[in-house]
Design a protein around this motif. Structure first.
Motif, PDB file in Angstrom:
ATOM      1  N   CYS A   1     134.707  27.754  -5.295  1.00  0.00           N
ATOM      2  CA  CYS A   1     133.702  27.223  -4.428  1.00  0.00           C
ATOM      3  C   CYS A   1     132.465  27.810  -4.316  1.00  0.00           C
ATOM      4  O   CYS A   1     131.212  27.220  -4.440  1.00  0.00           O
ATOM      5  CB  CYS A   1     134.235  27.086  -2.931  1.00  0.00           C
ATOM      6  SG  CYS A   1     133.749  26.106  -1.906  1.00  0.00           S
ATOM      7  N   VAL A   2     132.413  29.280  -4.545  1.00  0.00           N
ATOM      8  CA  VAL A   2     131.093  29.847  -4.224  1.00  0.00           C
ATOM      9  C   VAL A   2     130.528  29.598  -5.651  1.00  0.00           C
ATOM     10  O   VAL A   2     129.177  29.444  -5.705  1.00  0.00           O
ATOM     11  CB  VAL A   2     131.495  31.323  -4.107  1.00  0.00           C
ATOM     12  CG1 VAL A   2     130.075  32.074  -4.233  1.00  0.00           C
ATOM     13  CG2 VAL A   2     132.137  31.747  -2.962  1.00  0.00           C
ATOM     14  N   GLN A   3     130.961  29.680  -6.693  1.00  0.00           N
ATOM     15  CA  GLN A   3     130.350  29.621  -7.990  1.00  0.00           C
ATOM     16  C   GLN A   3     129.732  28.232  -8.042  1.00  0.00           C
ATOM     17  O   GLN A   3     128.693  27.926  -8.601  1.00  0.00           O
ATOM     18  CB  GLN A   3     131.353  29.904  -9.058  1.00  0.00           C
ATOM     19  CG  GLN A   3     131.821  31.390  -9.027  1.00  0.00           C
ATOM     20  CD  GLN A   3     132.462  31.568 -10.220  1.00  0.00           C
ATOM     21  OE1 GLN A   3     132.052  32.027 -11.381  1.00  0.00           O
ATOM     22  NE2 GLN A   3     133.723  31.593 -10.160  1.00  0.00           N
TER      23      GLN A   3
ATOM     24  N   ILE B   1     132.247  40.661  -1.060  1.00  0.00           N
ATOM     25  CA  ILE B   1     131.754  39.929  -2.082  1.00  0.00           C
ATOM     26  C   ILE B   1     132.905  38.998  -2.783  1.00  0.00           C
ATOM     27  O   ILE B   1     133.670  39.741  -3.465  1.00  0.00           O
ATOM     28  CB  ILE B   1     130.947  40.633  -3.064  1.00  0.00           C
ATOM     29  CG1 ILE B   1     129.469  40.999  -2.353  1.00  0.00           C
ATOM     30  CG2 ILE B   1     130.230  39.761  -4.115  1.00  0.00           C
ATOM     31  CD1 ILE B   1     128.785  40.119  -1.523  1.00  0.00           C
ATOM     32  N   THR B   2     132.852  37.772  -2.882  1.00  0.00           N
ATOM     33  CA  THR B   2     134.202  36.896  -3.639  1.00  0.00           C
ATOM     34  C   THR B   2     133.714  37.165  -5.034  1.00  0.00           C
ATOM     35  O   THR B   2     132.699  37.316  -5.448  1.00  0.00           O
ATOM     36  CB  THR B   2     133.771  35.397  -2.923  1.00  0.00           C
ATOM     37  OG1 THR B   2     133.904  35.354  -1.620  1.00  0.00           O
ATOM     38  CG2 THR B   2     134.943  34.616  -3.921  1.00  0.00           C
ATOM     39  N   ASN B   3     134.680  37.235  -5.707  1.00  0.00           N
ATOM     40  CA  ASN B   3     134.630  37.484  -7.153  1.00  0.00           C
ATOM     41  C   ASN B   3     134.394  38.760  -7.644  1.00  0.00           C
ATOM     42  O   ASN B   3     134.167  38.970  -9.109  1.00  0.00           O
ATOM     43  CB  ASN B   3     133.593  36.334  -7.796  1.00  0.00           C
ATOM     44  CG  ASN B   3     134.410  34.909  -7.976  1.00  0.00           C
ATOM     45  OD1 ASN B   3     135.594  34.474  -7.969  1.00  0.00           O
ATOM     46  ND2 ASN B   3     133.475  34.228  -7.515  1.00  0.00           N
TER      47      ASN B   3
ATOM     48  N   LEU C   1     144.242  38.870   2.995  1.00  0.00           N
ATOM     49  CA  LEU C   1     143.595  37.435   3.003  1.00  0.00           C
ATOM     50  C   LEU C   1     142.863  37.069   1.825  1.00  0.00           C
ATOM     51  O   LEU C   1     142.275  38.030   1.117  1.00  0.00           O
ATOM     52  CB  LEU C   1     143.004  37.179   4.256  1.00  0.00           C
ATOM     53  CG  LEU C   1     143.587  37.446   5.893  1.00  0.00           C
ATOM     54  CD1 LEU C   1     142.709  37.217   6.893  1.00  0.00           C
ATOM     55  CD2 LEU C   1     144.771  36.368   5.904  1.00  0.00           C
ATOM     56  N   PHE C   2     142.951  35.839   1.384  1.00  0.00           N
ATOM     57  CA  PHE C   2     142.186  35.259   0.372  1.00  0.00           C
ATOM     58  C   PHE C   2     142.465  36.037  -0.824  1.00  0.00           C
ATOM     59  O   PHE C   2     141.693  36.168  -1.932  1.00  0.00           O
ATOM     60  CB  PHE C   2     140.560  35.455   0.529  1.00  0.00           C
ATOM     61  CG  PHE C   2     140.224  34.348   1.754  1.00  0.00           C
ATOM     62  CD1 PHE C   2     139.952  33.069   1.072  1.00  0.00           C
ATOM     63  CD2 PHE C   2     139.768  34.692   2.683  1.00  0.00           C
ATOM     64  CE1 PHE C   2     139.663  32.020   2.286  1.00  0.00           C
ATOM     65  CE2 PHE C   2     139.312  33.874   3.900  1.00  0.00           C
ATOM     66  CZ  PHE C   2     139.284  32.478   3.341  1.00  0.00           C
ATOM     67  N   THR C   3     143.929  36.319  -1.169  1.00  0.00           N
ATOM     68  CA  THR C   3     144.202  37.140  -2.501  1.00  0.00           C
ATOM     69  C   THR C   3     143.835  36.013  -3.632  1.00  0.00           C
ATOM     70  O   THR C   3     143.862  35.017  -3.402  1.00  0.00           O
ATOM     71  CB  THR C   3     145.999  37.473  -2.455  1.00  0.00           C
ATOM     72  OG1 THR C   3     146.495  36.522  -1.701  1.00  0.00           O
ATOM     73  CG2 THR C   3     145.963  38.711  -1.858  1.00  0.00           C
TER      74      THR C   3
END
Ligand SMILES: Cc1cc2nc3c(=O)[nH]c(=O)nc-3n(C[C@H](O)[C@H](O)[C@H](O)COP(=O)(O)OP(=O)(O)OC[C@H]3O[C@@H](n4cnc5c(N)ncnc54)[C@H](O)[C@@H]3O)c2cc1C
Length: 271
Positions: free
Chosen positions: A75-77, A141-143, A186-188
């Motif tokens: 989603c973020v990318q 930070i995601t990723n 969360l969000f593994t």
């Protein structure tokens, strides 16, 4: 409720315990190989913005059989990192490889300390002739743990003014970059972590999007992430409602109760 218990309750795939983002990378590569990343944009071109229906379908498919962390990573990318690159450095390998699913790009805006108050961010970028130096810490930070490239929002001069920030595109293996996985269950799969930038030296061409345009670019592209979040939320609601109905129908007396059916109908209309 743990993420695993929650996933089971709503019919979602359980997260992979202990992973550090690898499933997200695999999914991203699969999407790229099938040309699904490009298909999420108008005319297959991220600089033209997302194709809302195609993006919604993609997020619905991902939500159906991938853990939430993997959907978050994509989603973020899709919504922000790639369109921001397409607007600022349309010929850069980070964009090219990202669209092909060969590179993962993290969007590192949130700073240690200031959080949602972006104009309070402390991470700095200092120009020094043909080079620039970055110092600071980006949190949540995601990723982060899987990224090949980091899009870093950094302060070019002191004070809260809107024009005090730049984007810097940093290769994740540049000396001085250190990534620490976030301590959360969360969000593994999302590779969420904290990025420490200590004396990171880059060429001045790593400053992208124009001097002082960091925040205007952030605002324009983060708005699309909010849209993608809405599309994802709709997919989650549909999945949960379908699973709930199956569960209720399987328990005949429950589904026969008028009150239960009315509550269900209300939820359906709201969704
Ligand atoms: C799983 C996950 C993934 C993330 N991925 C990314 C990413 O890829 N890139 C990135 O840059 N960031 C990312 N973030 C960070 C996220 O954007 C921040 O958590 C968010 O901006 C809030 O910052 P904070 O957590 O420091 O909360 P704070 O800013 O400390 O806020 C705490 C609470 O106070 C409220 N609050 C704050 N200021 C005010 C105010 N002035 N008035 C009223 N209420 C206020 C907030 O709404 C919030 O409820 C991620 C976070 C998580 C949890």
């Amino acid at each position: 409720m743990s993420e695993t218990t929650l996933s089971r309750a709503v019919g979602a795939p359980a997260p992979v315990p202990g992973d550090a983002g690898a499933p997200a990378r695999t999914t991203w590569a699969e999407l790229g190989a099938a040309d699904r990343i490009r298909a999420a944009y108008r005319d297959g071109r991220p600089e033209r913005g997302v194709a809302v229906e195609a993006l919604g379908e993609l997020l619905t498919e991902l939500d159906a059989d991938r853990p939430a962390g993997v959907v978050l990573s994509a989603c973020v990318q899709l919504a922000t990192a790639l369109p921001l690159l397409a607007e600022t450095v349309p010929r850069h390998e980070a964009l090219h490889d990202g669209l092909a699913g060969r590179a993962v790009i993290a969007l590192a805006a949130t700073d240690s300390g200031s959080g949602s108050d972006l104009t309070g961010a402390q991470t700095t970028v200092r120009r020094d002739g043909s080079e620039a130096e970055i110092n600071g810490t980006k949190r949540w930070i995601t990723n982060a743990t899987t990224a090949d490239w980091l899009l870093v929002l950094a302060r070019r001069r002191a004070g809260p003014h809107f024009t005090n920030f730049d984007w810097v595109l940093v290769a994740a293996d540049t000396p001085g970059v250190r990534v620490e996985p976030a301590d959360t269950d969360l969000f593994t799969g999302s590779g969420v972590g904290h990025v420490h930038l200590d004396g990171v030296r880059v060429g001045s061409d790593a400053l992208i999007g124009g001097s002082g345009r960091g925040l205007p670019l952030f605002l324009r592209h983060i708005a699309v992430e909010r849209l993608a979040g809405g599309l994802w939320a709709t997919a989650v609601c549909r999945r949960v409602l379908s699973a709930t109905r199956r569960w209720l129908v399987g328990r005949e007396p429950l589904w026969e109760r008028e009150g239960v059916r009315l509550d269900y109908a209300r939820a359906l209309v709201r969704a």
